[in-house]
Write an enzyme that holds these catalytic residues in place. Structure first.
Site, PDB file in Angstrom:
ATOM      1  N   ASP A 240      -9.783 -10.758  -6.796  1.00  0.00           N
ATOM      2  CA  ASP A 240      -9.029  -9.738  -7.534  1.00  0.00           C
ATOM      3  C   ASP A 240      -9.236  -9.750  -9.049  1.00  0.00           C
ATOM      4  O   ASP A 240      -8.386  -9.250  -9.787  1.00  0.00           O
ATOM      5  CB  ASP A 240      -7.523  -9.891  -7.264  1.00  0.00           C
ATOM      6  CG  ASP A 240      -7.148  -9.727  -5.810  1.00  0.00           C
ATOM      7  OD1 ASP A 240      -7.982  -9.238  -5.028  1.00  0.00           O
ATOM      8  OD2 ASP A 240      -6.015 -10.097  -5.444  1.00  0.00           O
ATOM      9  N   GLU A 317      -8.249  -3.497  -1.131  1.00  0.00           N
ATOM     10  CA  GLU A 317      -7.023  -2.776  -0.786  1.00  0.00           C
ATOM     11  C   GLU A 317      -6.783  -1.689  -1.828  1.00  0.00           C
ATOM     12  O   GLU A 317      -6.984  -0.515  -1.572  1.00  0.00           O
ATOM     13  CB  GLU A 317      -5.869  -3.777  -0.721  1.00  0.00           C
ATOM     14  CG  GLU A 317      -4.564  -3.208  -0.198  1.00  0.00           C
ATOM     15  CD  GLU A 317      -3.514  -4.309  -0.060  1.00  0.00           C
ATOM     16  OE1 GLU A 317      -2.876  -4.369   0.998  1.00  0.00           O
ATOM     17  OE2 GLU A 317      -3.347  -5.098  -1.014  1.00  0.00           O
ATOM     18  N   GLU A 321      -6.270   0.437  -8.442  1.00  0.00           N
ATOM     19  CA  GLU A 321      -6.265  -0.606  -9.474  1.00  0.00           C
ATOM     20  C   GLU A 321      -7.687  -0.930  -9.924  1.00  0.00           C
ATOM     21  O   GLU A 321      -7.895  -1.331 -11.066  1.00  0.00           O
ATOM     22  CB  GLU A 321      -5.541  -1.851  -8.967  1.00  0.00           C
ATOM     23  CG  GLU A 321      -4.035  -1.643  -8.885  1.00  0.00           C
ATOM     24  CD  GLU A 321      -3.278  -2.886  -8.457  1.00  0.00           C
ATOM     25  OE1 GLU A 321      -2.406  -3.346  -9.214  1.00  0.00           O
ATOM     26  OE2 GLU A 321      -3.548  -3.399  -7.347  1.00  0.00           O
TER      27      GLU A 321
END
Length: 551
Positions: A240, A317, A321
């Site tokens: 991430d 996911e 973002e």
């Protein structure tokens, strides 16, 4: 020269001739003789290198990507590469029309074969501005002032409401930055300065290296920047990074819009540059950081897992973002006059937006299997897609994770207003099923501000009517920013993506009566005249947002 010997009805043994120590293996997309002949013709071309290059035309918003493959003949003549093009490569791509061969039926939709050593795709960057102008004549202006007053009192707490690590602290930074936008545009300079000081202090706390609990660390041996306290295995699995650091890069860029000296290299800018290099180094073969760590140029989108655990490969996911991170690169490049970084950000944003429209939302009906009932994918894997989250099966959060953060750049959702409404209608039905199973979420209207903003990109009055001032607030957003966002779209209309401009930071909106509003931001040091594709012109002073309205 291979000699094939049957072992059973389903097994064969191939005996290689002397000096031939290789095998080329491929699945067949169909059982036609001409397909077998095509694959056999290219089977001796060993793929030795692939390369992606991009070009951005800032004057037109056109983004061109070229994929090149190099081959070496294992024997005989080199027939060159046989490439499999994904839907986002071949859909609406005139340069490959009439040149495509058989197709594989895949989890990404039809992957069509192209006998060529290179091909090019073209997409369009549709622009954004850092913030929208102030609201002056709305009947709900008093309500906006009330929520601003309340949020200002709680700003410090709102910056750190859920977690201590880089993800939640980064979300808190952008949350306050977007509040600051509203105070600034509504003319409250005292509150703007208060929020700006708060933001700078939080960033400096992490960037200085003087805090033993919260800091970034460049691990040169691992070739990455890690951050503590760790969240979501961002250190041990390197997960991430673009999600986490994207928030910081964008927040720092928006601080720099107000205070360029604060962002100078000898101040805090070098730390921002380090985060940029971690997630988006554009040079190949460097010893310190890899080429485009999170971004997969051929798939056209990012991957979130650092080590790709699981039987179905890597995953991502929250596509929204990822797009937020590329927004940060564009702004940081503009602030620093770094056109290469700005264009890298534009390429990443435009490319991933196009990929998201295909593989997360299936806007063109090319990807999702007929038995897949949801209008969206919330989790995309290398070998599957799913409608869930990593932490909960609540339909609201499943849908919302690919919407947040809802900011000015979220106008890309306006490409298909009918899809926005269809997606929200499907969410209502999913909620009924979830409730029938006896499941509940607290609060029951969780993320209602996110969904109101999303609807506003298709139907601003309906969105404003649906939003509850006293309802839930997503922890990366605020009532201040939500209401200003909704009132802005009621006033200006929905994003009009048909109009382009010759600057990266622009937006156009269109009211139901057809009147347009034009916005442009100038991050440079000299005035510039922005020209829109419909003939409108706008002169923009340095460091300011300019607006023009059709009468």
């Amino acid at each position: 020269g291979v000699r094939w010997e049957p072992v059973s009805a389903t097994e064969w043994v191939g005996r290689l001739p002397a000096g031939r120590g290789y095998a080329a293996v491929s699945a067949l997309p169909d059982d036609r003789p001409e397909t077998l002949a095509l694959l056999a013709r290219h089977a001796y071309g060993l793929l030795v290198d692939t390369r992606v290059d991009w070009k951005v035309d800032a004057a037109t918003g056109q983004v061109e990507t070229t994929f090149k493959a190099s081959t070496r003949a294992l024997e005989g003549d080199d027939a060159g590469a046989l490439l499999g093009l994904y839907p986002h490569h071949w859909h609406a791509n005139a340069s490959v029309t009439g040149r495509l061969g058989p197709a594989y039926d895949t989890v990404r939709g039809p992957v069509k074969l192209l006998a060529a050593s290179s091909f090019t795709t073209t997409t369009r960057y549709t622009g954004f501005v850092p913030y929208w102008p102030g609201i002056t004549d709305s009947p709900r202006l008093g309500e906006l002032r009330d929520v601003m007053k309340s949020d200002l009192r709680n700003a410090r707490r709102m910056m750190l409401e859920n977690g201590q690590g880089p993800y939640w602290q980064g979300k808190g930074l952008l949350r306050v930055v977007k509040m600051l936008d509203v105070f600034e545009q509504q003319g409250d300079t005292e509150a703007r300065e208060q929020l700006l000081r708060l933001l700078k202090a939080r960033v400096q706390e992490w960037f200085s290296g003087e805090d033993r609990k919260r800091y970034f660390h460049w691990d040169q041996k691992a070739g990455t920047v890690v951050s503590y306290p760790e969240e979501y295995f961002s250190v041990v699995q390197m997960n991430d990074h673009h999600f986490h650091y994207g928030y910081w890069i964008r927040a720092a860029a928006e601080i720099a819009l107000r205070d360029p000296a604060w962002a100078a290299k000898e101040q805090w800018g070098a730390m921002v540059d380090l985060l940029v290099k971690d997630i988006a180094t554009a040079e190949r073969g460097r010893a310190d950081f890899p080429f485009l760590r999170n971004f997969d140029p051929y798939e056209g989108h990012s991957w979130a897992s650092g080590i790709g655990l699981g039987a179905t490969g890597n995953n991502q996911e929250s596509s929204s973002e990822a797009l937020n991170a590329w927004t940060g690169l564009i702004l940081w490049g503009e602030v620093n006059g770094d056109t290469a970084l700005r264009d890298l950000g534009i390429w990443l944003l435009a490319t991933e937006t196009e990929s998201v429209q295909h593989y997360w939302f299936d806007l063109y009906k090319l990807v999702f299997a007929p038995e897949y009932r949801n209008p969206d994918v919330s989790m995309l894997f290398g070998g599957k897609y799913a409608h869930n989250t990593w932490w909960i099966d609540d339909p609201r959060q499943i849908t919302g994770i690919n919407l947040l953060p809802m900011t000015t750049v979220s106008s890309y959702f306006a490409r298909d207003p009918a899809y926005v409404k269809r997606n929200l209608d499907a969410l209502k039905e999913e909620e009924k099923v979830w409730a029938a199973r006896g499941k509940k979420v607290d609060p029951p209207d969780i993320w209602q501000d996110i969904f109101a903003k999303y609807l506003a990109l298709a139907d601003p009055p309906a969105a404003l009517a649906a939003w509850n001032r006293w309802g839930a607030v997503e922890l990366g957003d605020s009532r201040t920013h939500t209401l200003h966002f909704l009132l802005s779209l009621v006033e200006m209309g929905v994003p009009d993506l048909s109009v382009q401009a010759d600057t990266p930071l622009y937006q156009v909106f269109r009211r139901a009566d057809g009147r347009r509003t034009y916005l442009a931001f100038n991050a440079g040091k000299v005035p510039r005249t922005v020209r829109f594709s419909d003939g409108q012109q706008l002169t923009v002073a340095p460091g300011t947002l300019a607006r023009a309205r059709q009468p």
